[in-house]
Enzyme design. Structure first.
Site, short mmCIF file in Angstrom:
data_model
loop_
_atom_site.label_atom_id
_atom_site.label_comp_id
_atom_site.label_asym_id
_atom_site.label_seq_id
_atom_site.Cartn_x
_atom_site.Cartn_y
_atom_site.Cartn_z
N SER A 24 -13.33 1.38 2.50
CA SER A 24 -12.36 1.06 1.45
C SER A 24 -11.34 2.18 1.33
O SER A 24 -11.67 3.32 0.99
CB SER A 24 -13.06 0.86 0.11
OG SER A 24 -12.10 0.95 -0.94
N LYS A 34 -11.73 -9.27 -4.64
CA LYS A 34 -10.28 -8.99 -4.59
C LYS A 34 -9.66 -9.58 -5.87
O LYS A 34 -10.34 -9.75 -6.87
CB LYS A 34 -9.68 -9.58 -3.31
CG LYS A 34 -10.20 -8.89 -2.05
CD LYS A 34 -9.74 -7.45 -1.98
CE LYS A 34 -10.34 -6.72 -0.79
NZ LYS A 34 -10.03 -5.29 -0.79
N ASP A 90 -7.14 -8.45 3.72
CA ASP A 90 -6.29 -9.26 2.85
C ASP A 90 -5.75 -10.50 3.57
O ASP A 90 -5.10 -11.34 2.94
CB ASP A 90 -5.09 -8.43 2.35
CG ASP A 90 -5.53 -7.31 1.40
OD1 ASP A 90 -6.63 -7.43 0.81
OD2 ASP A 90 -4.79 -6.33 1.26
N SER A 144 0.84 -1.21 0.00
CA SER A 144 0.00 0.00 0.00
C SER A 144 0.87 1.26 0.00
O SER A 144 0.63 2.20 -0.76
CB SER A 144 -0.89 0.02 1.25
OG SER A 144 -1.84 -1.00 1.19
N ARG A 160 1.65 4.24 -3.04
CA ARG A 160 1.42 5.65 -2.72
C ARG A 160 2.69 6.47 -2.88
O ARG A 160 2.66 7.61 -3.37
CB ARG A 160 0.86 5.77 -1.30
CG ARG A 160 -0.62 5.31 -1.22
CD ARG A 160 -1.02 5.01 0.20
NE ARG A 160 -2.46 4.75 0.36
CZ ARG A 160 -3.06 3.61 0.08
NH1 ARG A 160 -2.37 2.60 -0.42
NH2 ARG A 160 -4.37 3.45 0.28
C1 S3P Z 1 -5.59 -1.28 -0.20
C2 S3P Z 1 -6.87 -1.32 0.30
C3 S3P Z 1 -7.66 -2.56 0.41
C4 S3P Z 1 -6.78 -3.80 0.29
C5 S3P Z 1 -5.78 -3.69 -0.84
C6 S3P Z 1 -4.87 -2.50 -0.60
C7 S3P Z 1 -4.89 0.02 -0.29
O1 S3P Z 1 -8.63 -2.58 -0.61
O2 S3P Z 1 -7.56 -4.96 0.11
O3 S3P Z 1 -5.00 -4.86 -0.93
O4 S3P Z 1 -3.66 0.04 -0.45
O5 S3P Z 1 -5.57 1.06 -0.18
P1 S3P Z 1 -10.07 -1.83 -0.47
O6 S3P Z 1 -9.83 -0.40 -0.37
O7 S3P Z 1 -10.81 -2.20 -1.72
O8 S3P Z 1 -10.69 -2.40 0.75
#
Ligand code: S3P
Length: 441
Positions: free
Chosen positions: A169, A348, A321, A26, A30
């Site tokens: 989310s 997913k 996850d 994540s 970013r």
């Molecule tokens: C993520 C948010 C999650 C997660 C994904 C990574 C992110 O998804 O499942 O692997 O980096 O913002 P959602 O925002 O759809 O819940």
């Protein structure tokens, strides 16, 4: 060159060792995206060099940033303070986070761009993000099917939105906030339950003011449009979602003691560790410290007699996850582990509820599937199956961990996809003593 077409995990002797997880996925996405939106130089350390993030790196290059690899995990992104129209289609590969955040960012600029992805990403819903972005004024043209990639986005001239999420989310929240940076006025996103807050934290490091107002179990996040990002240094800590796999192996393989160092401990990401503890896991965290604006620590998992639990539904966002690997460890627990309120798992990289249920059942584990959850009843695990992963990295790694403690070997297909989030997974597990073998075609 031979192609690895499957991987097989066999019952292994005690796993012993100290290792590190790859950089957080994540945060790596970013860092790349914000670095490209910023003016000036962003130096990243500990970047996850997985296929998902490399696709995002190529994308931001196409949007006009200069991207250089300085060494292992060390990257420099020089941003132009915005995105320009790329020369071709932006292919985000397997990465939902990559495409959704990039769509949000791109929507803020007066450019037109087409986003696409691999077969798995083309099956995932996109309107959850394009809907609010369209309400802000971005235009979307679906190229094949409604709500599915590929889609052409035309951005610029956005108005603000007060968006109230129905599911927690971080991808939707982040896409709206990134678009809001180039909208006129204050954009807000209200979450009924908190989702991971890496966007909010990292935007601040890039010089953006982000407001957060607690609201019940959730919060309202806001930012004023027109703020610019300034390049900065980003240190990416270890990914708790990846650390989960060697730690899980430590819990289920008799006699094991496995330590993963430098794991991010952001409370919005650690629901799995809390759940494992409730199941009786011997999990200790040492050397808690701050790194890259996040708390990190060294986690040690020792082989444990686990018992089944009911996972609180409100914990789902902090471990969404991690349910595949939780389900794999629950297969060795005494009694039932009930996982509910996790319908999101079905959208997913694959339908993770269906694939975990099918894979575990093929290995002789009792699983009851529900529309929005599943229950795994533990006991001795037979194994002895080849599991279809539908190209989902976490489905593959979860079943390989299962195979390390099952009576008979467990084989998974499409192992190349593991590199989306965990390059070097097989070597790392082998280094701990795990028996994982490759099969070549
Ligand atoms: C993520 C948010 C999650 C997660 C994904 C990574 C992110 O998804 O499942 O692997 O980096 O913002 P959602 O925002 O759809 O819940």
């Amino acid at each position: 060159m031979p192609t690895t077409t499957h991987l097989t995990a066999r019952r292994s002797p005690a796993l012993i060792g100290v290792t590190r997880a790859p950089g957080d996925k994540s945060m790596s996405h970013r860092a790349m995206i914000f670095g490209a939106m910023a003016t000036g130089v962003t130096e990243i350390e500990g970047l996850l060099e997985g296929d998902d993030v490399l696709a995002t790196a190529r994308a931001v290059e196409a949007f006009g940033a200069t991207v250089e690899r300085l060494g292992e995990g060390r990257w420099r992104v020089t941003g132009q303070g915005g995105f320009r129209t790329p020369g071709g289609v932006i292919d985000c590969g397997n990465a939902g986070t990559g495409v959704r955040l990039l769509m949000g960012a791109a929507a803020g600029y007066p450019i037109t761009v087409t986003f696409d992805g691999d077969a798995s990403l083309r099956k995932r819903p996109m309107k959850r993000v394009t809907g609010p972005l369209a309400d802000m004024g971005a235009r979307f043209e679906w190229q094949a099917d409604d709500d599915r990639l590929p889609v052409a986005v035309s951005g610029g001239g956005l108005t603000v939105i007060d968006y109230v999420q129905t599911v927690a989310s971080a991808q939707i929240k982040s896409a709206i906030l990134l678009a809001g940076l180039n909208a006129d006025g204050v954009t807000t996103v209200t979450e009924p339950e908190k989702s991971r807050d890496h966007t909010e934290r990292m935007l601040r490091a890039f010089g953006v003011e982000v407001g957060v107002l607690p609201m019940g179990e959730g919060w309202k996040v806001s930012l004023q449009g027109g703020q610019s990002l300034t390049g900065t240094a980003v240190a990416v800590p270890g990914d708790p979602s990846s650390a989960a796999f060697p730690l899980a192996a430590g819990l289920v393989v008799p006699g094991s003691v496995v330590t993963v160092e430098g794991v991010m401990l952001n409370a919005l990401r650690t629901g799995l560790f809390e759940t494992w503890r409730e199941m009786g896991a011997d999990l200790t965290i040492a050397n808690r410290r701050m790194a890259g604006g996040e708390e990190v620590g060294d986690i040690t998992a020792r082989h444990s007699a686990l018992k089944g639990v009911v996972v609180p539904e409100e914990r789902a966002a902090s471990m969404i996850d991690e349910y595949p690997i939780l389900a794999a460890t629950a297969a060795f627990a005494e009694g039932a582990t009930v996982m509910r309120g996790i319908g999101e798992m079905r959208v997913k990289e694959s339908d993770r509820i269906a694939l975990m249920a099918a894979g575990l059942q093929a290995c002789g584990v009792k699983v009851e599937e529900e529309p929005e959850g599943f229950t795994v009843t533990g006991g001795p695990v037979r194994g002895g199956a080849t599991v279809t992963t539908h190209g989902d990295h976490r489905i593959a790694m979860s079943h390989l961990v299962l195979g390390l403690a099952a009576d008979e070997a467990v084989t998974v297909d499409e192992p190349g996809m593991i590199a989306t989030s965990f390059p070097g997974f097989v070597e790392l597990m082998q280094g701990l003593g795990a028996i994982v073998e490759t099969g070549d075609a």
